[in-house]
Design a protein around this motif. Structure first.
Motif, PDB file in Angstrom:
ATOM      1  N   GLY A 169       0.775  -1.228   0.000  1.00  0.00           N
ATOM      2  CA  GLY A 169       0.000   0.000   0.000  1.00  0.00           C
ATOM      3  C   GLY A 169       0.807   1.278   0.000  1.00  0.00           C
ATOM      4  O   GLY A 169       0.420   2.274   0.609  1.00  0.00           O
ATOM      5  N   THR A 170       1.947   1.288  -0.672  1.00  0.00           N
ATOM      6  CA  THR A 170       2.792   2.474  -0.696  1.00  0.00           C
ATOM      7  C   THR A 170       2.462   3.426  -1.840  1.00  0.00           C
ATOM      8  O   THR A 170       2.929   4.561  -1.853  1.00  0.00           O
ATOM      9  N   GLY A 171       1.707   2.982  -2.830  1.00  0.00           N
ATOM     10  CA  GLY A 171       1.401   3.856  -3.958  1.00  0.00           C
ATOM     11  C   GLY A 171       0.252   3.307  -4.776  1.00  0.00           C
ATOM     12  O   GLY A 171      -0.176   2.160  -4.616  1.00  0.00           O
ATOM     13  N   SER A 172      -0.276   4.154  -5.651  1.00  0.00           N
ATOM     14  CA  SER A 172      -1.346   3.726  -6.547  1.00  0.00           C
ATOM     15  C   SER A 172      -1.434   4.706  -7.705  1.00  0.00           C
ATOM     16  O   SER A 172      -0.940   5.833  -7.632  1.00  0.00           O
ATOM     17  N   VAL A 173      -2.084   4.259  -8.785  1.00  0.00           N
ATOM     18  CA  VAL A 173      -2.339   5.125  -9.927  1.00  0.00           C
ATOM     19  C   VAL A 173      -3.735   4.812 -10.451  1.00  0.00           C
ATOM     20  O   VAL A 173      -4.155   3.654 -10.459  1.00  0.00           O
ATOM     21  N   LEU A 174      -4.478   5.845 -10.820  1.00  0.00           N
ATOM     22  CA  LEU A 174      -5.816   5.695 -11.379  1.00  0.00           C
ATOM     23  C   LEU A 174      -5.754   5.988 -12.866  1.00  0.00           C
ATOM     24  O   LEU A 174      -5.362   7.090 -13.273  1.00  0.00           O
ATOM     25  N   LEU A 175      -6.145   5.010 -13.688  1.00  0.00           N
ATOM     26  CA  LEU A 175      -6.115   5.157 -15.148  1.00  0.00           C
ATOM     27  C   LEU A 175      -7.536   5.349 -15.654  1.00  0.00           C
ATOM     28  O   LEU A 175      -8.424   4.541 -15.367  1.00  0.00           O
ATOM     29  N   THR A 176      -7.761   6.408 -16.426  1.00  0.00           N
ATOM     30  CA  THR A 176      -9.084   6.669 -17.003  1.00  0.00           C
ATOM     31  C   THR A 176      -9.016   7.033 -18.479  1.00  0.00           C
ATOM     32  O   THR A 176     -10.062   7.222 -19.106  1.00  0.00           O
ATOM     33  N   ALA A 177      -7.826   7.145 -19.047  1.00  0.00           N
ATOM     34  CA  ALA A 177      -7.690   7.477 -20.469  1.00  0.00           C
ATOM     35  C   ALA A 177      -8.238   6.348 -21.325  1.00  0.00           C
ATOM     36  O   ALA A 177      -8.366   5.198 -20.884  1.00  0.00           O
ATOM     37  N   THR A 178      -8.553   6.660 -22.583  1.00  0.00           N
ATOM     38  CA  THR A 178      -9.156   5.682 -23.488  1.00  0.00           C
ATOM     39  C   THR A 178      -8.290   4.447 -23.645  1.00  0.00           C
ATOM     40  O   THR A 178      -8.776   3.320 -23.635  1.00  0.00           O
ATOM     41  N   SER A 179      -6.996   4.618 -23.808  1.00  0.00           N
ATOM     42  CA  SER A 179      -6.074   3.486 -23.914  1.00  0.00           C
ATOM     43  C   SER A 179      -4.679   3.985 -23.593  1.00  0.00           C
ATOM     44  O   SER A 179      -4.420   5.190 -23.574  1.00  0.00           O
TER      45      SER A 179
END
Length: 284
Positions: free
Chosen positions: A31-41
Protein backbone atom coordinates in the motif's frame (compact mmCIF):
# COMPACT_ATOMS: atom_id res chain seq x y z
CA UNK A 1 -6.22 -26.88 -5.06
CA UNK A 2 -6.92 -23.36 -3.72
CA UNK A 3 -5.38 -21.71 -6.79
CA UNK A 4 -7.26 -24.10 -9.09
CA UNK A 5 -10.57 -23.14 -7.46
CA UNK A 6 -9.83 -19.44 -7.83
CA UNK A 7 -9.06 -19.87 -11.54
CA UNK A 8 -12.24 -21.86 -12.11
CA UNK A 9 -14.33 -19.17 -10.41
CA UNK A 10 -12.67 -16.38 -12.37
CA UNK A 11 -13.05 -18.11 -15.72
CA UNK A 12 -16.72 -18.88 -15.04
CA UNK A 13 -17.52 -15.25 -14.27
CA UNK A 14 -16.82 -12.12 -16.32
CA UNK A 15 -13.13 -11.98 -15.50
CA UNK A 16 -10.91 -13.95 -17.87
CA UNK A 17 -7.22 -14.58 -17.30
CA UNK A 18 -5.46 -16.80 -19.83
CA UNK A 19 -3.76 -19.11 -20.34
CA UNK A 20 -2.69 -19.68 -16.76
CA UNK A 21 -1.89 -17.64 -13.69
CA UNK A 22 1.31 -19.29 -12.50
CA UNK A 23 2.62 -15.77 -11.93
CA UNK A 24 -0.27 -14.55 -9.78
CA UNK A 25 1.19 -13.30 -6.52
CA UNK A 26 0.15 -14.24 -3.01
CA UNK A 27 2.34 -11.47 -1.57
CA UNK A 28 0.47 -8.92 0.55
CA UNK A 29 0.04 -5.45 -0.92
CA UNK A 30 2.13 -2.97 1.05
CA UNK A 31 0.00 0.00 0.00
CA UNK A 32 2.79 2.47 -0.70
CA UNK A 33 1.40 3.86 -3.96
CA UNK A 34 -1.35 3.73 -6.55
CA UNK A 35 -2.34 5.12 -9.93
CA UNK A 36 -5.82 5.70 -11.38
CA UNK A 37 -6.11 5.16 -15.15
CA UNK A 38 -9.08 6.67 -17.00
CA UNK A 39 -7.69 7.48 -20.47
CA UNK A 40 -9.16 5.68 -23.49
CA UNK A 41 -6.07 3.49 -23.91
CA UNK A 42 -2.41 3.48 -22.99
CA UNK A 43 0.34 1.71 -21.10
CA UNK A 44 1.26 1.43 -17.44
CA UNK A 45 4.94 1.02 -16.63
CA UNK A 46 5.77 -0.80 -13.39
CA UNK A 47 7.75 1.53 -11.08
CA UNK A 48 11.25 0.76 -9.86
CA UNK A 49 11.42 -1.69 -6.98
CA UNK A 50 7.84 -3.02 -7.45
CA UNK A 51 7.33 -6.78 -7.90
CA UNK A 52 3.68 -7.17 -6.89
CA UNK A 53 0.56 -5.14 -7.68
CA UNK A 54 -3.18 -5.33 -6.99
CA UNK A 55 -5.59 -4.37 -9.77
CA UNK A 56 -9.12 -2.93 -9.54
CA UNK A 57 -11.06 -2.36 -12.76
CA UNK A 58 -14.56 -1.81 -14.08
CA UNK A 59 -16.23 -1.31 -17.46
CA UNK A 60 -18.44 1.51 -18.76
CA UNK A 61 -22.14 1.55 -18.02
CA UNK A 62 -24.86 1.57 -20.67
CA UNK A 63 -26.69 4.80 -21.57
CA UNK A 64 -30.33 5.47 -20.79
CA UNK A 65 -33.00 4.82 -23.42
CA UNK A 66 -35.05 7.71 -24.75
CA UNK A 67 -38.68 8.25 -23.82
CA UNK A 68 -41.49 7.66 -26.31
CA UNK A 69 -41.06 10.18 -29.14
CA UNK A 70 -44.57 11.63 -28.97
CA UNK A 71 -47.02 13.23 -26.59
CA UNK A 72 -47.96 9.77 -25.29
CA UNK A 73 -46.62 8.74 -21.90
CA UNK A 74 -43.83 6.15 -21.81
CA UNK A 75 -40.37 6.64 -20.35
CA UNK A 76 -37.14 4.94 -21.43
CA UNK A 77 -35.31 2.27 -19.47
CA UNK A 78 -32.17 3.02 -17.48
CA UNK A 79 -28.79 1.70 -18.63
CA UNK A 80 -27.05 -1.20 -16.90
CA UNK A 81 -23.82 -0.82 -14.92
CA UNK A 82 -20.48 -2.31 -15.95
CA UNK A 83 -18.87 -5.23 -14.14
CA UNK A 84 -16.28 -4.63 -11.43
CA UNK A 85 -13.28 -6.58 -10.16
CA UNK A 86 -11.37 -5.56 -7.04
CA UNK A 87 -8.05 -6.76 -5.66
CA UNK A 88 -6.56 -9.03 -8.35
CA UNK A 89 -2.94 -9.77 -7.28
CA UNK A 90 -0.33 -9.94 -10.05
CA UNK A 91 3.43 -10.56 -10.00
CA UNK A 92 5.38 -8.00 -12.05
CA UNK A 93 8.93 -6.77 -12.59
CA UNK A 94 10.15 -3.16 -12.58
CA UNK A 95 9.98 -1.57 -16.02
CA UNK A 96 7.42 -3.99 -17.45
CA UNK A 97 4.64 -2.41 -19.54
CA UNK A 98 0.97 -3.33 -19.14
CA UNK A 99 -1.26 -2.21 -22.04
CA UNK A 100 -4.86 -1.28 -21.35
CA UNK A 101 -8.05 -0.17 -23.09
CA UNK A 102 -10.75 1.73 -21.22
CA UNK A 103 -14.50 1.40 -21.51
CA UNK A 104 -15.76 4.81 -22.67
CA UNK A 105 -18.84 6.64 -21.40
CA UNK A 106 -21.82 6.51 -23.77
CA UNK A 107 -24.10 9.39 -24.79
CA UNK A 108 -27.78 8.97 -23.93
CA UNK A 109 -30.22 8.09 -26.70
CA UNK A 110 -32.54 10.64 -28.30
CA UNK A 111 -36.28 10.32 -27.73
CA UNK A 112 -37.42 7.02 -29.25
CA UNK A 113 -33.86 5.62 -29.37
CA UNK A 114 -32.05 2.77 -27.62
CA UNK A 115 -29.18 3.68 -25.29
CA UNK A 116 -25.69 2.70 -26.43
CA UNK A 117 -23.82 -0.16 -24.79
CA UNK A 118 -20.83 0.51 -22.55
CA UNK A 119 -17.54 -0.88 -23.87
CA UNK A 120 -15.24 -3.30 -22.06
CA UNK A 121 -12.18 -2.42 -19.98
CA UNK A 122 -9.10 -4.63 -20.46
CA UNK A 123 -5.62 -4.89 -18.99
CA UNK A 124 -2.96 -7.11 -20.57
CA UNK A 125 -0.72 -8.75 -17.97
CA UNK A 126 3.01 -9.47 -18.36
CA UNK A 127 4.80 -12.79 -18.85
CA UNK A 128 1.95 -14.51 -20.74
CA UNK A 129 -0.40 -14.19 -17.77
CA UNK A 130 -3.21 -13.23 -20.13
CA UNK A 131 -5.70 -10.40 -19.87
CA UNK A 132 -8.20 -9.03 -17.34
CA UNK A 133 -11.56 -8.12 -18.87
CA UNK A 134 -14.55 -6.34 -17.34
CA UNK A 135 -17.70 -6.20 -19.48
CA UNK A 136 -19.73 -3.08 -20.25
CA UNK A 137 -23.39 -2.54 -19.35
CA UNK A 138 -26.18 -2.55 -21.94
CA UNK A 139 -28.18 0.52 -22.93
CA UNK A 140 -31.84 0.98 -21.97
CA UNK A 141 -34.69 0.46 -24.44
CA UNK A 142 -36.96 3.33 -25.52
CA UNK A 143 -40.51 3.89 -24.44
CA UNK A 144 -43.01 3.10 -27.21
CA UNK A 145 -46.77 2.86 -27.76
CA UNK A 146 -47.61 3.61 -24.16
CA UNK A 147 -45.23 0.97 -22.77
CA UNK A 148 -42.19 1.99 -20.78
CA UNK A 149 -38.81 0.83 -22.10
CA UNK A 150 -37.07 -2.17 -20.58
CA UNK A 151 -33.82 -1.46 -18.78
CA UNK A 152 -30.38 -2.36 -20.01
CA UNK A 153 -28.66 -5.42 -18.53
CA UNK A 154 -25.60 -5.03 -16.37
CA UNK A 155 -22.25 -6.10 -17.77
CA UNK A 156 -21.75 -9.87 -17.66
CA UNK A 157 -25.34 -10.50 -16.60
CA UNK A 158 -27.14 -13.69 -17.52
CA UNK A 159 -30.23 -12.79 -15.50
CA UNK A 160 -33.20 -10.69 -16.57
CA UNK A 161 -33.56 -6.92 -16.70
CA UNK A 162 -36.11 -4.49 -15.33
CA UNK A 163 -39.23 -4.56 -17.53
CA UNK A 164 -41.02 -1.39 -18.64
CA UNK A 165 -44.34 -0.24 -17.24
CA UNK A 166 -47.73 -0.52 -18.95
CA UNK A 167 -50.85 1.63 -18.77
CA UNK A 168 -51.82 -0.08 -15.52
CA UNK A 169 -48.49 -0.91 -13.89
CA UNK A 170 -45.15 0.65 -13.12
CA UNK A 171 -41.76 -0.25 -14.53
CA UNK A 172 -39.86 -3.02 -12.79
CA UNK A 173 -36.96 -2.20 -10.54
CA UNK A 174 -33.51 -3.07 -11.78
CA UNK A 175 -32.10 -6.53 -11.15
CA UNK A 176 -29.92 -6.65 -8.07
CA UNK A 177 -26.44 -8.12 -8.42
CA UNK A 178 -24.67 -10.18 -5.75
CA UNK A 179 -21.13 -9.29 -4.74
CA UNK A 180 -18.97 -12.39 -4.51
CA UNK A 181 -15.83 -12.48 -2.38
CA UNK A 182 -13.29 -15.02 -3.58
CA UNK A 183 -10.14 -16.25 -1.86
CA UNK A 184 -7.11 -13.95 -1.61
CA UNK A 185 -9.39 -10.92 -1.35
CA UNK A 186 -10.56 -10.83 -5.00
CA UNK A 187 -14.03 -9.28 -5.11
CA UNK A 188 -16.21 -9.60 -8.21
CA UNK A 189 -19.61 -8.13 -9.05
CA UNK A 190 -21.78 -8.29 -12.15
CA UNK A 191 -23.16 -4.89 -13.08
CA UNK A 192 -26.77 -4.48 -11.87
CA UNK A 193 -29.35 -3.63 -14.54
CA UNK A 194 -31.18 -0.33 -14.82
CA UNK A 195 -34.84 0.20 -13.96
CA UNK A 196 -37.74 -0.05 -16.42
CA UNK A 197 -39.45 3.09 -17.71
CA UNK A 198 -42.91 4.16 -16.52
CA UNK A 199 -46.08 4.45 -18.58
CA UNK A 200 -49.44 6.24 -18.67
CA UNK A 201 -50.56 5.12 -15.22
CA UNK A 202 -47.35 3.58 -13.93
CA UNK A 203 -44.19 4.98 -12.43
CA UNK A 204 -40.67 3.94 -13.41
CA UNK A 205 -38.39 1.47 -11.63
CA UNK A 206 -35.15 2.36 -9.88
CA UNK A 207 -31.76 1.06 -10.95
CA UNK A 208 -30.43 -2.23 -9.65
CA UNK A 209 -27.99 -2.19 -6.77
CA UNK A 210 -25.09 -4.21 -5.42
CA UNK A 211 -25.68 -6.32 -2.33
CA UNK A 212 -23.61 -8.76 -0.35
CA UNK A 213 -24.80 -11.08 2.39
CA UNK A 214 -23.63 -9.18 5.46
CA UNK A 215 -23.30 -5.66 4.11
CA UNK A 216 -26.57 -4.57 2.51
CA UNK A 217 -26.87 -2.40 -0.59
CA UNK A 218 -24.09 -0.21 -1.95
CA UNK A 219 -26.63 2.11 -3.59
CA UNK A 220 -29.36 3.22 -1.20
CA UNK A 221 -31.28 6.01 -2.95
CA UNK A 222 -34.11 5.32 -5.40
CA UNK A 223 -33.19 7.02 -8.69
CA UNK A 224 -36.20 6.62 -10.97
CA UNK A 225 -37.91 9.66 -12.43
CA UNK A 226 -41.00 10.90 -10.60
CA UNK A 227 -44.55 10.57 -11.91
CA UNK A 228 -46.14 8.59 -14.73
CA UNK A 229 -44.16 8.24 -17.95
CA UNK A 230 -40.80 8.84 -16.27
CA UNK A 231 -37.50 7.18 -17.16
CA UNK A 232 -36.03 4.28 -15.20
CA UNK A 233 -32.98 4.77 -13.02
CA UNK A 234 -29.53 3.69 -14.22
CA UNK A 235 -27.82 0.68 -12.66
CA UNK A 236 -25.47 1.31 -9.74
CA UNK A 237 -21.87 0.18 -10.11
CA UNK A 238 -19.41 -0.78 -7.38
CA UNK A 239 -17.66 2.54 -8.05
CA UNK A 240 -20.57 4.95 -8.61
CA UNK A 241 -24.33 5.54 -8.33
CA UNK A 242 -26.62 5.16 -11.34
CA UNK A 243 -28.08 8.15 -13.16
CA UNK A 244 -31.57 9.40 -12.30
CA UNK A 245 -34.44 8.88 -14.73
CA UNK A 246 -36.12 11.95 -16.16
CA UNK A 247 -39.69 12.95 -15.35
CA UNK A 248 -42.12 13.09 -18.28
CA UNK A 249 -40.73 15.62 -20.75
CA UNK A 250 -37.30 15.71 -19.07
CA UNK A 251 -34.06 14.05 -20.10
CA UNK A 252 -32.43 11.29 -18.08
CA UNK A 253 -29.54 12.34 -15.88
CA UNK A 254 -25.93 11.20 -15.98
CA UNK A 255 -24.54 9.41 -12.93
CA UNK A 256 -22.76 11.59 -10.41
CA UNK A 257 -19.08 11.29 -9.56
CA UNK A 258 -17.65 7.81 -9.93
CA UNK A 259 -17.28 5.24 -12.65
CA UNK A 260 -19.03 2.47 -14.58
CA UNK A 261 -22.68 3.30 -13.77
CA UNK A 262 -25.70 3.34 -16.10
CA UNK A 263 -27.44 6.49 -17.35
CA UNK A 264 -31.02 7.32 -16.38
CA UNK A 265 -33.83 6.70 -18.87
CA UNK A 266 -35.48 9.68 -20.53
CA UNK A 267 -38.99 10.78 -19.66
CA UNK A 268 -41.68 10.93 -22.32
CA UNK A 269 -40.47 12.70 -25.48
CA UNK A 270 -37.02 13.29 -23.98
CA UNK A 271 -33.54 11.79 -24.30
CA UNK A 272 -31.84 9.27 -22.05
CA UNK A 273 -28.91 10.14 -19.83
CA UNK A 274 -25.26 9.28 -20.55
CA UNK A 275 -23.33 6.66 -18.60
CA UNK A 276 -19.97 6.94 -16.87
CA UNK A 277 -16.83 5.33 -18.27
CA UNK A 278 -14.54 2.65 -16.91
CA UNK A 279 -11.43 2.86 -14.78
CA UNK A 280 -8.37 0.85 -13.75
CA UNK A 281 -6.67 1.39 -10.40
CA UNK A 282 -3.28 -0.22 -9.80
CA UNK A 283 -2.02 -0.41 -6.21
CA UNK A 284 1.36 -1.43 -4.80
Amino acid sequence: MIRRRILAALAAAFLFIAPAMAQVSSQPMVGTGSVLLTATSGNFTVPAGITSIAVDLCAAGGAGGGGQASAATAGGGGGGAGTAVVGVPVTVAPGQTLAYTMGAAVTGAAAGGTGGNGSNTTLTLPLSQGQLIAYGGTGGSPGAAGTGGASGAGGGQTQGVGGGGTSAAGGANGVTSAVTQYLNGILQAYGPSGGGGGATAGTAGFGGKLVTGGYGAFGFTANQGSGNGAGGGGGYSFFGNGGTGGAAGSAGVAPGSGFCAGGGGGGTNASGGPSTGGMIRIRW
